[in-house]
Design an enzyme around this catalytic site. Structure first.
Site, mmCIF file in Angstrom:
data_model
loop_
_atom_site.group_PDB
_atom_site.id
_atom_site.type_symbol
_atom_site.label_atom_id
_atom_site.label_comp_id
_atom_site.label_asym_id
_atom_site.label_seq_id
_atom_site.Cartn_x
_atom_site.Cartn_y
_atom_site.Cartn_z
ATOM 1 C CG ASP A 1 40.979 -63.498 7.545
ATOM 2 O OD1 ASP A 1 40.155 -64.345 7.148
ATOM 3 O OD2 ASP A 1 42.199 -63.601 7.378
HETATM 4 O O1 MRU Z 1 45.167 -66.982 2.380
HETATM 5 P P1 MRU Z 1 44.618 -65.782 3.080
HETATM 6 O O2 MRU Z 1 45.563 -65.217 4.113
HETATM 7 O O3 MRU Z 1 44.069 -64.748 2.160
HETATM 8 O O4 MRU Z 1 43.357 -66.350 3.782
HETATM 9 C C1 MRU Z 1 43.049 -66.058 5.039
HETATM 10 C C2 MRU Z 1 42.660 -67.266 5.728
HETATM 11 O O5 MRU Z 1 43.469 -68.160 5.907
HETATM 12 C C3 MRU Z 1 41.307 -67.363 6.132
HETATM 13 O O6 MRU Z 1 40.424 -66.439 5.722
HETATM 14 C C4 MRU Z 1 41.013 -68.108 7.343
HETATM 15 O O7 MRU Z 1 39.750 -68.614 7.213
HETATM 16 C C5 MRU Z 1 41.116 -67.291 8.606
HETATM 17 S S1 MRU Z 1 42.712 -67.232 9.277
HETATM 18 C C6 MRU Z 1 42.870 -68.689 10.238
#
Ligand code: MRU
Length: 358
Positions: A248
């Site tokens: 992220d």
């Molecule tokens: O569901 P989230 O938005 O809280 O989770 C973020 C993600 O999907 C991840 O952390 C992911 O590994 C990185 S974004 C492709």
């Protein structure tokens, strides 16, 4: 047909409501920045790249319908304010902040052009948002292919198949398509070199069992679901060749914020001598922060831990800490950071990306 987190055409944006998955695939219209903010906040759309795309394309839709103005100054203020509000929806994923900066700069640059009109500024912002959508898909394919190649050279140089463990959701549902870490898995599968993927459940929000498992089954990629607490055992007993996760927010020294639980996977991988990779587009990288210490970590409601499907399971009165992300220190990223521009050791990242991003 491939899975799509969002469906966009000029003036129209619809998102797959991920809260209803895996049981129901329902697309909902997003007609304004406000609606996008609410959808992102409510977790209807997830994953750093997808969040940024939905945010930017919601602005494109509003501009296409004539929002902002009258007058260039009012239009620019509308673009700036809309983008600033979108950045507040989820604080850790850096893609929205970077995209906001780029779109605001494009709008300001267009407005400064001699004789620029409101329509031209609108068109410039809309087009920039559309190009981000196209670029993300292209970048993910490169990440998948470069990552697969690197991983195979490292762990299976003589041929043969590999087993990859991944965490959270990084597939088509978290991006414009193809995926980042799941893109690497997809490319390995396309090459006929994937024995299987292990996907973690990803407590407490279960992105792994609800979204990643759904994508893997949908794409007919051989895969096994494990609880987060089973990862070290899988590394010890199930022949995990490599761990590949998304990101992220990756900072200049390679420290990486990703879904909570990533850090412990990296520690366990190091213990077992298994290479640990981060796969992320350069739009998830931020060279303006030197280390991961300065990344803001989103904390989420305690009910995500204490309740399951609205039913309380934890003892009443217990305190809860629920950070949505953790930081993996760069020294644990032993495989490398896979971007669309190449695969880099954490210490190479700053130099490798400095001419492309800031
Ligand atoms: O569901 P989230 O938005 O809280 O989770 C973020 C993600 O999907 C991840 O952390 C992911 O590994 C990185 S974004 C492709």
């Amino acid at each position: 047909m491939t899975l799509e987190a969002l469906r966009y055409s000029r003036g129209s944006l619809r998102i797959l409501n991920q809260l209803s998955l895996p049981h129901e695939s329902r697309y909902e219209a997003v007609g304004s920045v406000r609606q996008a903010w609410e959808a992102i906040r409510a977790m209807k759309v997830r994953g750093a790249p997808a969040i940024a795309l939905v945010g930017c394309l919601s602005l494109a839709v509003e501009l296409q319908r004539g929002a902002g103005g009258p007058g260039l100054a009012a239009l620019l203020a509308f673009v700036r304010d809309s983008l600033s509000s979108l950045v507040t929806a989820r604080p850790t994923a850096v893609n929205m902040a970077r995209a906001a900066r780029d779109l605001a700069a494009a709008a300001a640059q267009e407005a400064q052009r001699e004789g620029a009109t409101e329509d031209e500024v609108r068109e410039r912002v809309i087009r920039c948002a559309e190009l981000m959508l196209e670029k993300d898909l292209r970048d993910n394919r490169s990440i998948g292919d470069l990552g697969a190649q690197h991983l195979l050279e490292r762990v299976a140089p003589g041929g043969g198949k590999v087993a990859v463990l991944t965490h959270c959701n990084t597939g088509a549902l978290a991006t414009a398509g193809y995926g980042t870490a799941l893109g690497v898995i997809r490319s390995l599968h396309n090459l006929g070199r994937l024995e299987q993927a292990f996907c973690t459940e990803t407590r407490p929000y279960n992105q792994g069992s609800r979204l990643t498992a759904f994508e893997l089954v949908y794409e007919q990629i051989p895969a096994t679901l494990i609880g987060d607490s089973m990862a070290a055992a899988a590394m010890a007993h199930r022949g995990v060749s490599a761990v590949v996760v998304g990101a992220d927010h990756v900072v200049a020294n390679g420290d990486t914020a990703n879904k909570v639980g990533t850090y412990q996977l990296a520690i366990a991988a190091k213990h077992h001598g298994i290479p640990f990779y981060v796969a992320a587009p350069s739009s998830s990288c931020n060279l303006s922060l030197d280390t991961g210490q300065d990344i803001v970590i989103e904390e989420r409601p305690g009910q995500e831990l204490t309740d399951i499907n609205g039913v309380r399971i934890a003892a009443p009165g217990i305190g809860v800490w629920n950070p949505a992300f953790d930081i993996t220190p760069h020294e644990l990223i032993t495989g490398g950071i896979i971007t669309e521009l190449g695969v880099f050791a954490p210490e190479e990242l700053r130099a490798a990306l400095s001419s492309t991003i800031s």
